[in-house]
Design an enzyme around this catalytic site. Sequence first.
Site, short mmCIF file in Angstrom:
data_model
loop_
_atom_site.label_atom_id
_atom_site.label_comp_id
_atom_site.label_asym_id
_atom_site.label_seq_id
_atom_site.Cartn_x
_atom_site.Cartn_y
_atom_site.Cartn_z
N TYR A 199 3.70 11.20 -5.36
CA TYR A 199 3.81 9.69 -5.15
C TYR A 199 5.38 9.42 -5.07
O TYR A 199 5.88 9.22 -6.40
CB TYR A 199 2.75 8.79 -6.19
CG TYR A 199 3.00 7.39 -5.96
CD1 TYR A 199 3.36 6.82 -4.93
CD2 TYR A 199 2.40 6.78 -7.02
CE1 TYR A 199 3.51 5.50 -4.46
CE2 TYR A 199 2.34 5.27 -6.90
CZ TYR A 199 2.91 4.57 -5.66
OH TYR A 199 3.01 3.15 -5.53
N LYS A 227 2.49 10.83 -0.91
CA LYS A 227 2.37 9.13 -0.87
C LYS A 227 3.92 8.58 -0.67
O LYS A 227 4.59 8.69 -1.73
CB LYS A 227 1.62 8.43 -1.82
CG LYS A 227 1.43 6.77 -1.48
CD LYS A 227 0.61 6.27 -2.83
CE LYS A 227 0.69 4.71 -2.41
NZ LYS A 227 0.13 3.98 -3.60
#
Length: 370
Positions: A199, A227
């Site tokens: 992330y 992400k």
Amino acid sequence: MLSSSLMNNSLCLKDSSLSFGLNSRRPAAADTRRRSGRWKSPEAAAIPNLHLPMRSLEVKNRTSVDDIKSLRLITAIKTPYLPDGRFDLEAYDSLMHMQIVNGSEGVIVGGTTGEGHLMSWDEHIMLIGHTVNCFGSSIKVIGNTGSNSTREAIHASEQGFAVGMHAALHINPYYGKTSMLGMVSHFETVLSMGPTIIYNVPSRTGQDIPPPVIHAISQNPNMAGVKECVGNDRIKGYVDEGIVIWSGNDDECHDARWTYGATGVISVTSNLVPSLMHSLMFKGVNSSLNSKLMPLIKWLFHEPNPIALNTALAQLGVVRPVFRLPYVPLPLAKRVEFVRIVKDIGRENFVGEKDVQVLDDDDFVLVGRY
């Protein structure tokens, strides 16, 4: 009785000729080594992988990395609370059910939106386990077990996979930050635990995960993808190199999916309108729907997430109006604005069945100790 210092030292010795029996003496050879100056200090702390990670040989829920890579709509699920600040699992289960029936393929449990940073690790792992136990056969459960401490990230991931989560979400070490080599070492360590999404959200961590770091870990067999919140140009670069990417920006996710090649989105907005976000990710280019959702998305992110989402779900009557501090509800004018947005998009497209309410300031409960 052994002295405490002697006991502590004994824990570190490996293959030592020292014996700590009550009636034993150190062998003469050991005396000779010490007198000759050739004695070496123990190296137990430098011996790798004797006990980490404590992963099971069983693949929990038989989840492969490819199963995670194929997900198009993943919801960063909200965590609702009771008036005393504890989890409201009845409301949580209802939210989960609404995600499943409206086409969400995965959930992030205890992420930024789910306020994992306001949870104890006991709460965090319990919620992951509860989600797996109740819904793991219907939706992929991705536990946010990241930390700025590699030690904590390892421990949380061990526990998360032990209770059956399908994948982990890991952020780069924040606040203290680290070097690029430190990032690679951190990620390689946690990737050993199981399927993992990295992330990247520099606005929250204070440090970008640059492409060289992602390239360095991209061949790890447990690397599911990234992400990415930096933007669609970054996403395209990764996609061109065969790296699976989910957009972390709801306002860019339509173009990320259909123009720049992202696999899908990890979404906040899908907490509210899961069926519409499903359409946005599954049914091809739909600029009209994307434009229709933009006022809602802009409203959701005009204050740091999850402030607006928490307020909206309370106004929709699907969670109690309870906030764990330091989050507080949006002011009255913004709550009135949300009622207009719901009417424009259509109440039938939002979760829950109650009429949307403005709510009074006194309706909200702010909890500092829980």
